[in-house]
Design an enzyme around this catalytic site. Structure first.
Site, mmCIF file in Angstrom:
data_model
loop_
_atom_site.group_PDB
_atom_site.id
_atom_site.type_symbol
_atom_site.label_atom_id
_atom_site.label_comp_id
_atom_site.label_asym_id
_atom_site.label_seq_id
_atom_site.Cartn_x
_atom_site.Cartn_y
_atom_site.Cartn_z
ATOM 1 N N HIS A 284 0.824 -1.221 0.000
ATOM 2 C CA HIS A 284 0.000 0.000 0.000
ATOM 3 C C HIS A 284 0.849 1.258 0.000
ATOM 4 C CE1 HIS A 284 -0.017 0.864 4.428
ATOM 5 N NE2 HIS A 284 -0.039 -0.441 4.581
ATOM 6 N N ASP A 296 5.639 1.046 7.403
ATOM 7 C CA ASP A 296 4.236 0.722 7.062
ATOM 8 C C ASP A 296 3.654 1.749 6.113
ATOM 9 O OD1 ASP A 296 1.651 -0.175 6.984
ATOM 10 O OD2 ASP A 296 1.152 0.432 9.022
ATOM 11 N N GLU A 328 -5.365 2.009 2.107
ATOM 12 C CA GLU A 328 -5.327 0.791 2.931
ATOM 13 C C GLU A 328 -5.629 1.140 4.371
ATOM 14 O OE1 GLU A 328 -3.524 -2.496 5.422
ATOM 15 O OE2 GLU A 328 -3.259 -0.354 5.496
ATOM 16 N N GLU A 329 -5.054 2.238 4.832
ATOM 17 C CA GLU A 329 -5.178 2.599 6.246
ATOM 18 C C GLU A 329 -6.597 3.059 6.609
ATOM 19 O OE1 GLU A 329 -3.060 1.682 8.181
ATOM 20 O OE2 GLU A 329 -1.040 1.834 7.368
ATOM 21 N N ASP A 357 3.162 -6.165 3.134
ATOM 22 C CA ASP A 357 2.861 -5.018 3.990
ATOM 23 C C ASP A 357 3.731 -5.095 5.256
ATOM 24 O OD1 ASP A 357 1.688 -2.904 5.272
ATOM 25 O OD2 ASP A 357 -0.319 -3.762 5.374
ATOM 26 N N HIS A 451 2.240 3.017 13.302
ATOM 27 C CA HIS A 451 1.214 4.065 13.184
ATOM 28 C C HIS A 451 1.541 5.318 13.995
ATOM 29 C CE1 HIS A 451 -2.228 1.434 11.340
ATOM 30 N NE2 HIS A 451 -1.137 1.506 10.597
#
Ligand SMILES: *[C@@H]1O[C@H](CO)[C@@H](O)[C@H](O)[C@H]1NC(C)=O
Ligand SMILES: *[C@@H]1O[C@H](CO)[C@@H](O)[C@H](O)[C@H]1NC(C)=O
Ligand SMILES: *[C@@H]1O[C@H](CO)[C@@H](O)[C@H](O)[C@H]1NC(C)=O
Ligand SMILES: *[C@@H]1O[C@H](CO)[C@@H](O)[C@H](O)[C@H]1NC(C)=O
Ligand SMILES: *[C@@H]1O[C@H](CO)[C@@H](O)[C@H](O)[C@H]1NC(C)=O
Ligand SMILES: *[C@@H]1O[C@H](CO)[C@@H](O)[C@H](O)[C@H]1NC(C)=O
Ligand SMILES: [Zn+2]
Length: 511
Positions: A284, A296, A328-329, A357, A451
Site C-alpha cells: 500500500h 508501514d 489501505e489505512e 505489507d 502508526h
C-alpha cells in the site's frame, strides 16, 4: 516506453465521475523507448537466484531516504511528515511510483485507477465519565464530531444487550451518552442506532480489553454520531454505578471531519509473458496521518519498486502485475475497489495475489500468513509453502500469523483469488521464544513506531528488509517462470470459513 492509461467515466451513486482503467487492453500510442535495449536483444529467462542477487540494502535504503523527503511534503498541512491519502506526501508517493515505472520503458504497461475514498481526521477529543477521564478512551476511526464540534454534556445511559437492535436503546438516550457493550454487530451499527434514537454521543466498552478499542465505524452513514471506545478497567466502575441506578454525568467532545476524496491505485503489468495468467503482488502506497509510514508500508512499496526495476533485466513466461494500493489505512479501500470492479474474465487471469505489507519492522519476526487451502481459495497453501521452503533453505526461522483481514489480501480472498504473504509484525508483542528465534527484544512491539510519527528512516531493519525483498524476488521469479503444480483458477467462490474468522478490516477492528 509506453504508458497506456485508458479510462472511462461512470457515474456512481453518490460519487462524482470516477475513472476505471480498461484493464490494460486498449493501448495508447507508444512513447519513445528509454533505450534501444528495450526493443532489441533477447533477455534471459528470469531465474530466482539471479533476481535475488540484484537486491541490495543500499538501493532499498536510498529509496527510503527519497520516500522520507516525499513524506515531508505533508508538513504544510499536518505539521509533520505523512503520506496519508489526500496529503501532498501521498501525492508525491504516487508520482514517485509512477515516474519510476514509467522510466523502465516498454517493459511495463502502467495505469492509474482513481476511486472515491473517505478520509477521517480527528483533531481533538475528550471524554469525561463522572469524575474520571478514562485513560483507555479513544475516538473510533471515521467518527463524526460532536454537535457543532463542541463538548456535549449528558447522562450516561445503559444500553441493553449489544445495541445491535434499535430496541436495545431506551428513549432516555436522547441528548445523552449511550453506553454500549462491544460485540455481535459492527461498531458502525451501534453508532447508527444511537444516532437514530437522538443520543449526543456513544461510548462502546470492551470488557475483555485493557487498552481500549482500536476500532473504526467503517463506511460513513449520516446517522453515525460521535463514538468513543474504552477498555474494561475504565468501564467496570461505570457499569457498577449504572446497575445501582446511580447517575453518571458525562462530557464528550470530538472535533473531527470525514471527507470524500478521490485517490489512486497504480497498476503496472509486464508487457511480456502470458497476459491471461498473471502473478500479482501488492503493497500500500499510503500511510496513516500520524506519521511518514516508512516501514508501514514504505518498506513494501519500495521492495516492489526495486523488484519491478530489477525484473526488467529478464524475460518472463507469465505476466507479472504490481499493484500499489491507496487507502489501505482507511480500511483496505483501494484493493477492495480494485477487486470488486474486476470483470469476471479479468478476475480469472489473476492466478494468485501476494501481499507485502511491513517488510522491515525493527523488532521483526519472519511472519508468514497462515493461509490454508481448507479456508481459502485453492493455491493459497502452495504460496504459503513457497515462503516456508525459502526460509528453511536460508536457514532462517519463521512463524505463522493469522490470515484475518488485516491487509490488502482480504478483497482477493473474498473474490476467490488465492493469496497470502509475509510480514514482520506491527503492534504485537514479541515473545521470549520469538526473541530466541529472531533476535530482538522480548516484551516489546515488533514495530515500536507502528502508526506513529517515529515510523521514519530509523524505523527499518535493513537485514530483515533485504531478506524479505529477496523472498519477494523469489516469489515473483518462481511464478513468472511457471505455474507448474500451482492450482488452476476455478469459478470464484466466496470463502465462507475465511469470512467467519475475520474481525479486522485493515488495521482496525470493525466488530
Ligand atoms: C521474451 O520471450 C518471448 C517468448 O519466448 C519472446 O517472444 C520475446 O522476444 C522475449 N523478449 C525478450 C526481451 O527477450
Ligand atoms: C497517474 O498518476 C500519477 C501519480 O499521481 C501522475 O503523476 C500521472 O500523471 C498520472 N497519469 C495519468 C495519465 O493520469
Ligand atoms: C493454520 O490454519 C489452520 C486452519 O486453516 C489451522 O488448522 C492451523 O492450526 C493453523 N496453524 C497455525 C500454526 O496457526
Ligand atoms: C532459530 O531458532 C533457534 C531457537 O529455536 C535458535 O537457536 C537459532 O539460532 C535460530 N536461527 C536463526 C538463524 O536465527
Ligand atoms: C537488524 O536485525 C539484526 C538481527 O536481529 C541485528 O543484528 C541488527 O543489529 C539490526 N539492525 C538494526 C539497524 O537495528
Ligand atoms: C486444488 O488444486 C489441486 C492441484 O491442482 C487439485 O488437485 C485439487 O483437486 C484442487 N482442490 C480443489 C478443492 O479444487
Ligand atoms: Zn500497512
Amino acid at each position: 516506453m509506453r504508458a497506456s492509461i485508458s479510462t472511462l467515466s461512470v457515474l456512481a451513486a453518490g460519487a462524482s465521475a470516477l475513472q476505471i482503467p480498461l484493464f490494460l487492453s486498449e493501448k495508447q500510442a507508444p512513447v519513445e523507448p528509454a533505450s534501444d535495449d528495450d526493443y532489441h536483444g533477447e533477455k534471459p529467462q528470469v531465474s530466482s537466484s539471479a533476481l535475488q542477487d540484484l537486491i541490495s540494502g543500499n538501493k532499498l535504503y536510498a529509496r527510503a531516504r527519497k520516500l522520507y523527503e516525499i513524506a515531508k511534503l505533508g508538513e504544510d498541512e499536518y505539521n509533520h511528515p505523512t503520506r496519508v491519502i489526500g496529503s501532498a506526501g501521498h501525492d508525491g508517493t504516487l508520482s514517485y511510483i509512477y515516474e519510476t515505472i514509467l522510466a523502465l520503458g516498454h517493459y511495463y504497461d502502467i495505469s492509474n485507477q482513481s476511486f472515491p475514498a473517505v478520509s477521517g481526521n480527528v483533531f481533538e477529543s475528550r471524554l469525561v465519565l463522572g469524575d474520571e477521564v478514562p485513560k483507555s478512551a479513544s475516538p473510533f476511526g471515521l467518527t463524526p464530531p460532536t454537535k457543532n464540534r463542541q463538548p456535549v454534556h449528558g447522562t450516561v445511559i445503559y444500553v441493553e444487550n449489544e445495541g445491535c437492535e434499535l430496541g436495545d436503546f431506551p428513549a432516555s438516550v436522547k441528548n445523552n451518552i449511550a453506553f454500549v457493550k462491544r460485540g455481535k454487530c459492527p461498531f458502525g451499527t451501534k453508532s447508527e442506532h444511537a444516532g437514530i434514537k437522538g443520543a449526543a454521543a456513544v461510548v462502546v466498552y470492551d470488557l475483555g480489553s485493557k487498552d481500549g478499542i482500536g476500532g473504526t465505524l467503517g463506511t460513513p452513514s449520516p446517522k453515525h454520531i460521535a463514538t468513543f471506545g474504552i477498555g474494561g478497567e475504565d468501564a467496570k466502575p461505570i457499569l457498577k454505578k449504572l446497575k445501582n441506578k446511580e447517575y453518571v454525568d458525562a462530557i464528550a467532545y470530538i472535533d473531527a471531519e470525514v471527507k470524500q476524496i478521490a485517490t489512486t491505485n497504480i497498476i503496472a503489468q509486464t508487457t511480456f509473458g502470458d497476459q491471461d495468467n498473471c502473478v500479482m503482488l501488492g503493497a500500500h502506497s499510503d500511510s496513516v496521518a500520524e506519521g511518514p509510514g516508512i516501514n508501514d508500508d514504505g518498506s513494501g512499496t519500495l521492495s516492489l519498486l526495486e523488484v519491478a526495476s530489477q525484473l526488467t533485466k529478464f524475460n518472463v513466461s507469465n505476466c507479472v502485475r504490481f499493484g500499489w494500493w491507496a487507502g489501505e489505512e482507511e480500511g483496505l479501500l483501494g484493493s477492495d475497489y480494485y477487486v470488486a470492479t474486476l470483470p469476471k474474465e479479468e478476475n480469472q487471469k489473476i492466478r494468485l495475489f501476494m501481499d507485502y505489507d511491513m517488510m522491515a519492522s525493527p523488532n521483526f519476526a519472519y511472519q508468514i500468513y497462515n493461509a490454508t487451502n481448507a479456508a481459502n481459495p485453492n493455491g493459497s497453501e502452495e504460496l504459503r509453502d513457497l515462503y516456508i521452503d525459502w526460509y528453511k533453505e536460508q536457514g532462517l526461522n519463521y512463524t505463522f500469523i493469522p490470515f484475518d483481514g488485516r491487509s490488502d489480501y482480504d478483497g482477493f480472498i473474498r473474490h476467490g483469488i488465492p493469496g497470502g504473504g509475509i510480514a514482520t509484525g506491527a503492534e504485537g508483542v514479541k515473545t521470549k521464544e520469538e526473541a530466541e528465534r529472531f533476535g530482538g527484544k522480548a516484551g516489546g512491539w515488533y514495530d515500536p513506531c507502528y502508526h506513529q510519527l517515529c515510523d521514519d528512516l530509523s524505523n527499518v531493519n535493513i537485514t530483515a528488509w533485504v531478506v524479505n525483498t529477496k523472498l519477494i524476488a523469489h516469489s515473483v521469479a518462481t511464478y513468472a517462470r511457471s505455474f507448474k503444480g500451482f492450482p488452476k483458477r476455478t469459478e470464484s467462490v466466496a470463502a465462507k470459513d475465511y469470512a467467519e474468522g475475520v474481525k479486522y478490516h485493515g488495521s482496525k477492528l470493525f466488530i
